[in-house]
Structures are given as structure tokens and as C-alpha cells.
Design a protein around this motif. Structure first.
Motif, mmCIF file in Angstrom:
data_model
loop_
_atom_site.group_PDB
_atom_site.id
_atom_site.type_symbol
_atom_site.label_atom_id
_atom_site.label_comp_id
_atom_site.label_asym_id
_atom_site.label_seq_id
_atom_site.Cartn_x
_atom_site.Cartn_y
_atom_site.Cartn_z
ATOM 1 N N LEU A 38 5.562 -9.638 -57.404
ATOM 2 C CA LEU A 38 4.875 -8.384 -57.248
ATOM 3 C C LEU A 38 5.839 -7.338 -57.947
ATOM 4 C CD1 LEU A 38 3.573 -8.020 -53.351
ATOM 5 C CD2 LEU A 38 2.445 -7.103 -55.711
ATOM 6 N N ARG A 39 7.129 -7.679 -57.800
ATOM 7 C CA ARG A 39 8.149 -6.772 -58.215
ATOM 8 C C ARG A 39 7.945 -6.993 -59.721
ATOM 9 N NH1 ARG A 39 11.565 -5.022 -54.319
ATOM 10 N NH2 ARG A 39 11.426 -6.747 -52.545
ATOM 11 N N ARG A 40 7.873 -8.013 -60.258
ATOM 12 C CA ARG A 40 7.666 -8.132 -61.803
ATOM 13 C C ARG A 40 6.523 -7.596 -62.116
ATOM 14 N NH1 ARG A 40 5.442 -13.633 -62.500
ATOM 15 N NH2 ARG A 40 3.512 -12.376 -62.221
ATOM 16 N N ALA A 41 5.388 -7.687 -61.514
ATOM 17 C CA ALA A 41 4.029 -7.162 -61.652
ATOM 18 C C ALA A 41 4.183 -5.585 -62.054
ATOM 19 C CB ALA A 41 2.881 -7.047 -60.738
ATOM 20 N N LEU A 42 4.991 -5.116 -61.378
ATOM 21 C CA LEU A 42 5.295 -3.673 -61.587
ATOM 22 C C LEU A 42 6.077 -3.377 -62.793
ATOM 23 C CD1 LEU A 42 4.790 -1.031 -59.934
ATOM 24 C CD2 LEU A 42 7.228 -1.047 -59.118
ATOM 25 N N SER A 43 7.083 -4.024 -63.156
ATOM 26 C CA SER A 43 7.755 -3.789 -64.603
ATOM 27 C C SER A 43 6.947 -4.375 -65.643
ATOM 28 C CB SER A 43 9.287 -4.400 -64.283
ATOM 29 O OG SER A 43 9.121 -5.903 -63.998
ATOM 30 N N GLU A 44 6.153 -5.262 -65.282
ATOM 31 C CA GLU A 44 5.321 -6.043 -66.593
ATOM 32 C C GLU A 44 4.029 -5.165 -66.585
ATOM 33 O OE1 GLU A 44 6.779 -8.308 -68.729
ATOM 34 O OE2 GLU A 44 8.793 -7.789 -67.781
ATOM 35 N N GLN A 45 3.834 -4.176 -65.821
ATOM 36 C CA GLN A 45 2.423 -3.383 -65.856
ATOM 37 C C GLN A 45 1.353 -4.346 -65.758
ATOM 38 O OE1 GLN A 45 2.548 -0.519 -69.142
ATOM 39 N NE2 GLN A 45 4.644 -0.101 -68.600
ATOM 40 N N GLU A 46 1.321 -5.249 -64.670
ATOM 41 C CA GLU A 46 0.198 -6.156 -64.752
ATOM 42 C C GLU A 46 -1.095 -5.620 -63.645
ATOM 43 O OE1 GLU A 46 3.104 -9.845 -64.846
ATOM 44 O OE2 GLU A 46 1.963 -9.819 -62.923
ATOM 45 N N PHE A 47 -0.834 -4.270 -63.336
ATOM 46 C CA PHE A 47 -1.828 -3.742 -62.504
ATOM 47 C C PHE A 47 -2.871 -2.799 -63.228
ATOM 48 C CE2 PHE A 47 2.187 -3.707 -59.496
ATOM 49 C CZ PHE A 47 1.486 -4.671 -58.455
ATOM 50 N N LEU A 48 -3.976 -2.825 -62.689
ATOM 51 C CA LEU A 48 -5.128 -2.153 -63.149
ATOM 52 C C LEU A 48 -5.693 -1.298 -62.251
ATOM 53 C CD1 LEU A 48 -7.162 -5.146 -64.915
ATOM 54 C CD2 LEU A 48 -5.834 -3.257 -66.077
ATOM 55 N N VAL A 49 -6.047 -0.114 -62.850
ATOM 56 C CA VAL A 49 -7.051 0.784 -61.858
ATOM 57 C C VAL A 49 -8.510 0.571 -62.018
ATOM 58 C CG1 VAL A 49 -7.628 3.038 -60.929
ATOM 59 C CG2 VAL A 49 -5.450 2.370 -61.656
ATOM 60 N N TYR A 50 -9.389 0.033 -61.008
ATOM 61 C CA TYR A 50 -10.787 -0.092 -61.183
ATOM 62 C C TYR A 50 -11.331 1.407 -60.699
ATOM 63 C CZ TYR A 50 -11.562 -4.754 -63.044
ATOM 64 O OH TYR A 50 -11.855 -5.667 -63.967
ATOM 65 N N TYR A 51 -12.650 1.825 -60.956
ATOM 66 C CA TYR A 51 -13.246 2.798 -60.468
ATOM 67 C C TYR A 51 -14.506 2.891 -59.974
ATOM 68 C CZ TYR A 51 -9.579 4.844 -63.226
ATOM 69 O OH TYR A 51 -8.267 5.200 -63.731
ATOM 70 N N GLN A 52 -14.704 2.985 -58.726
ATOM 71 C CA GLN A 52 -16.049 2.977 -58.182
ATOM 72 C C GLN A 52 -16.747 4.166 -57.994
ATOM 73 O OE1 GLN A 52 -16.707 1.233 -54.230
ATOM 74 N NE2 GLN A 52 -18.563 0.401 -54.846
#
Ligand code: C2E
Ligand code: MG
Ligand code: MG
Ligand code: MG
Length: 286
Positions: A38-52
Motif C-alpha cells: 500500500l505504501r508503495r502504491a501511493l509512491s508509485e501512483q497505482e491508485f485510480l479514481v473511478y466515477y459513477q
């Protein structure tokens, strides 16, 4: 939980005790790996925003979108928020994650308002943990400033659990948020255990009826009655109502007849990537 598992393990005797400690070890290791990822995900920008999309029941137009985070984990795929938001809350990572979602979605919606949907409102889920952060208000102001999104184009979704905390501490933050023109929606309404008195004491604008009520409409009379009652109460208090989890046309019809204002659900659309949401806006002409 670990304590009670240990106690249970001891009760069950020696062999089982060993079994349980191994099991606990595996779980601890799994969790440690998840935290690290999770910490890596933040620094490596692995998150996405979906829109409903949120749809006005009177006009059938898209009036808003809810920002819903996803984790695009390399070699694994798209991970839903229920699998990492609770842990992020426990380890404090929700603060940078929450800020990232806010900034990302405000920036995106500012663009859509300029190109495709001038009145689109973005709803962002805010964890109770974020309200414990003294800099929340500053962060919100900073994001509005940096992205150029007007406050009235932003809605914050909070849950009843938050309102069970120390209300006196929260009220000034809520009032300051309202002063920025931001609206406040009470998410998953009807599933919490708090008293209804906060509806008077807090500057709430919208009730979002939980999916568990909508799901059983029209089959279950209880759900029908409760949903009608929530809409009537909200209307009498001057609040707008959104129904979440609308999947069937019978539900849509019931909600329209009951004068619910807004709906969100798979019947209209699942949460979409930014590209797909943009295509939907283009097709739909908001
Ligand atoms: P929520 O805020 O109540 O969001 C609505 C959830 O219901 C979303 O699940 C959405 O995909 C799902 N949903 C919408 N329409 C339907 C429908 O017609 N049928 C069914 N079965 N489901 C529907 P999702 O995206 O998995 O998010 C789950 C929860 O994770 C959210 O519940 C919210 O509590 C949390 N969450 C998501 N993004 C964020 C975030 O950026 N920050 C925080 N703090 N929490 C978030
Ligand atoms: Mg929500
Ligand atoms: Mg909800
Ligand atoms: Mg819900």
C-alpha cells in the motif's frame, strides 16, 4: 481479535494451539505485505479514481459523479476499496490517500465542467479519520485553490459513524466547510446507530439512502415503507435525497413516484474510468 483467537487456541489444547499460532503468523505476514504494498502504491501512483454518475430523476440528466478509488496493482489487477481502505485507515495512510482522491477528482471535474458538463458536481468520500486531522480544512481549501474548482461543485460524503464522535469538535469544521459552498451528504443512511437529532444540529444537505433498502424494492414491503419514510422526513427537513444501488427499472419507477431527487446505481451505470465517464458525458450531452 488476535487475543480471542489465542484464547480459543489455548482452550482447544496443544496441537490446536500450534495450528492457530501458525495461522496467526500467516495472517500477520499477509497483513505486513499488504501494508508494504500500500505504501508503495501511493509512491508509485497505482491508485485510480473511478466515477459513477448520479442522475436527476426528474430530468434523467447526469448531475454529478461519485469518486470511487481503485488500486491497480501490478500483476494482480483492480482491487476494490473495501479491501484496502479499512487497513489504510488503521495505519494512517488514509490521510495521503484521501487527499490524493480529493485533488485528482476535483482537477478532473473542473475540466469536465469547462468542456462537457458545466454543472457537474463531484462527491468525494471522506473517512472519519480525515476529520481527526487538524489540517483537513486547510487541505480542502488548498485543493479548491489549486484546481480552481468552485466550492459549490464539491460534495463531501460522510457516514453516520462520524457523527457519533465528539460533535462539539466537529461542528466548527462543518460550518467552515459549508462557508466554502461545499455541500455535505450523509452516506449509507439508515445503517448506522446514531440518533436522528444530528440532522437538526448539523448542516447536512443530502441523505443518501443505503443500498440495502433499495435492493429489496419492490419485493419487501418493509424496505418500501422505510424508503418512503426517509424521503418524507428528508423533504420535511429541507434535505435532498439520493438513492444508491438502483439496479432495476421497478426501483427507478418507485423512486420517481416517491419524489426522490437523485439516483445512482448499476441500472444507469457502474463506476467508470475517467475515459469511459468522459465518453458517457459526450454521448449523453448533459
Ligand atoms: P460507498 O461510498 O457507499 O459507495 C457506493 C458503493 O456501491 C461503490 O462500491 C459502488 O460501486 C457500489 N454501487 C453503486 N451502485 C451499485 C449497484 O447498483 N449495485 C451494487 N451492488 N453496488 C453498487 P465501491 O466502489 O466498491 O466502494 C465501496 C466503499 O469504499 C464506498 O462505499 C466507500 O465507503 C469506500 N470508498 C470508495 N472510495 C473511497 C475513497 O476515496 N475514500 C474513502 N474514505 N472511502 C472510499
Ligand atoms: Mg459514498
Ligand atoms: Mg454509499
Ligand atoms: Mg452503501
Amino acid at each position: 481479535c488476535a487475543d480471542s483467537a489465542m484464547y480459543l487456541a489455548k482452550e482447544l489444547g496443544r496441537n490446536n494451539y500450534q495450528f492457530f499460532t501458525t495461522e496467526l503468523n500467516v495472517r500477520a505476514q499477509h497483513r505486513y505485505a499488504l501494508e508494504k504494498n500500500l505504501r508503495r502504491a501511493l509512491s508509485e501512483q497505482e491508485f485510480l479514481v473511478y466515477y459513477q454518475p448520479k442522475v436527476c430523476l426528474q430530468t434523467s440528466r447526469i448531475v454529478g459523479a461519485e469518486a470511487l478509488i481503485r488500486w491497480q496493482m501490478p500483476d494482480v489487477g483492480l482491487i476494490p476499496p473495501d479491501e484496502f481502505i479499512p487497513i489504510s485507515e488503521e495505519i494512517g495512510l488514509i490521510l495521503p490517500i484521501g487527499r490524493w482522491v480529493l485533488e485528482q477528482s476535483c482537477r478532473q471535474v473542473k475540466i469536465w465542467r469547462e468542456t462537457l458538463a458545466p454543472e457537474l458536481v463531484i462527491s468525494v468520500n471522506i473517512s472519519p479519520k480525515q476529520f481527526q486531522d487538524p489540517s483537513l480544512l486547510n487541505i480542502i481549501q488548498q485543493v479548491l485553490h489549486d484546481t480552481g474548482l468552485p466550492g459549490y461543485a464539491l460534495q463531501l460524503e460522510i457516514t453516520e459513524g462520524l457523527l457519533m464522535g465528539e460533535l462539539e469538535l466537529l461542528l466548527p469544521i462543518f460550518n467552515a466547510i459549508k462557508k466554502l459552498g461545499i455541500s455535505i451528504s450523509l452516506d449509507d443512511f439508515g445503517t448506522g446507530f446514531s440518533s436522528l437529532s444530528y440532522l437538526q444540529r448539523f448542516p447536512i444537505d443530502n441523505l443518501k439512502i443505503d443500498r440495502s433498502f433499495i435492493r429489496d424494492i419492490p419485493e419487501k414491503q418493509d424496505s418500501v415503507v422505510l424508503t418512503r419514510a426517509i424521503i418524507a422526513m428528508a423533504t420535511a427537513l429541507g434535505l435532498s435525497v439520493t438513492a444508491e444501488g438502483v439496479e432495476k427499472s421497478e426501483q427507478l419507477q418507485f423512486l420517481t413516484e416517491s419524489r426522490c431527487q437523485e439516483m445512482q446505481g448499476f441500472h444507469f451505470s457502474k463506476p467508470l474510468s475517467a475515459t469511459d465517464f468522459e465518453n458517457l458525458l459526450t454521448k449523453y450531452i448533459v
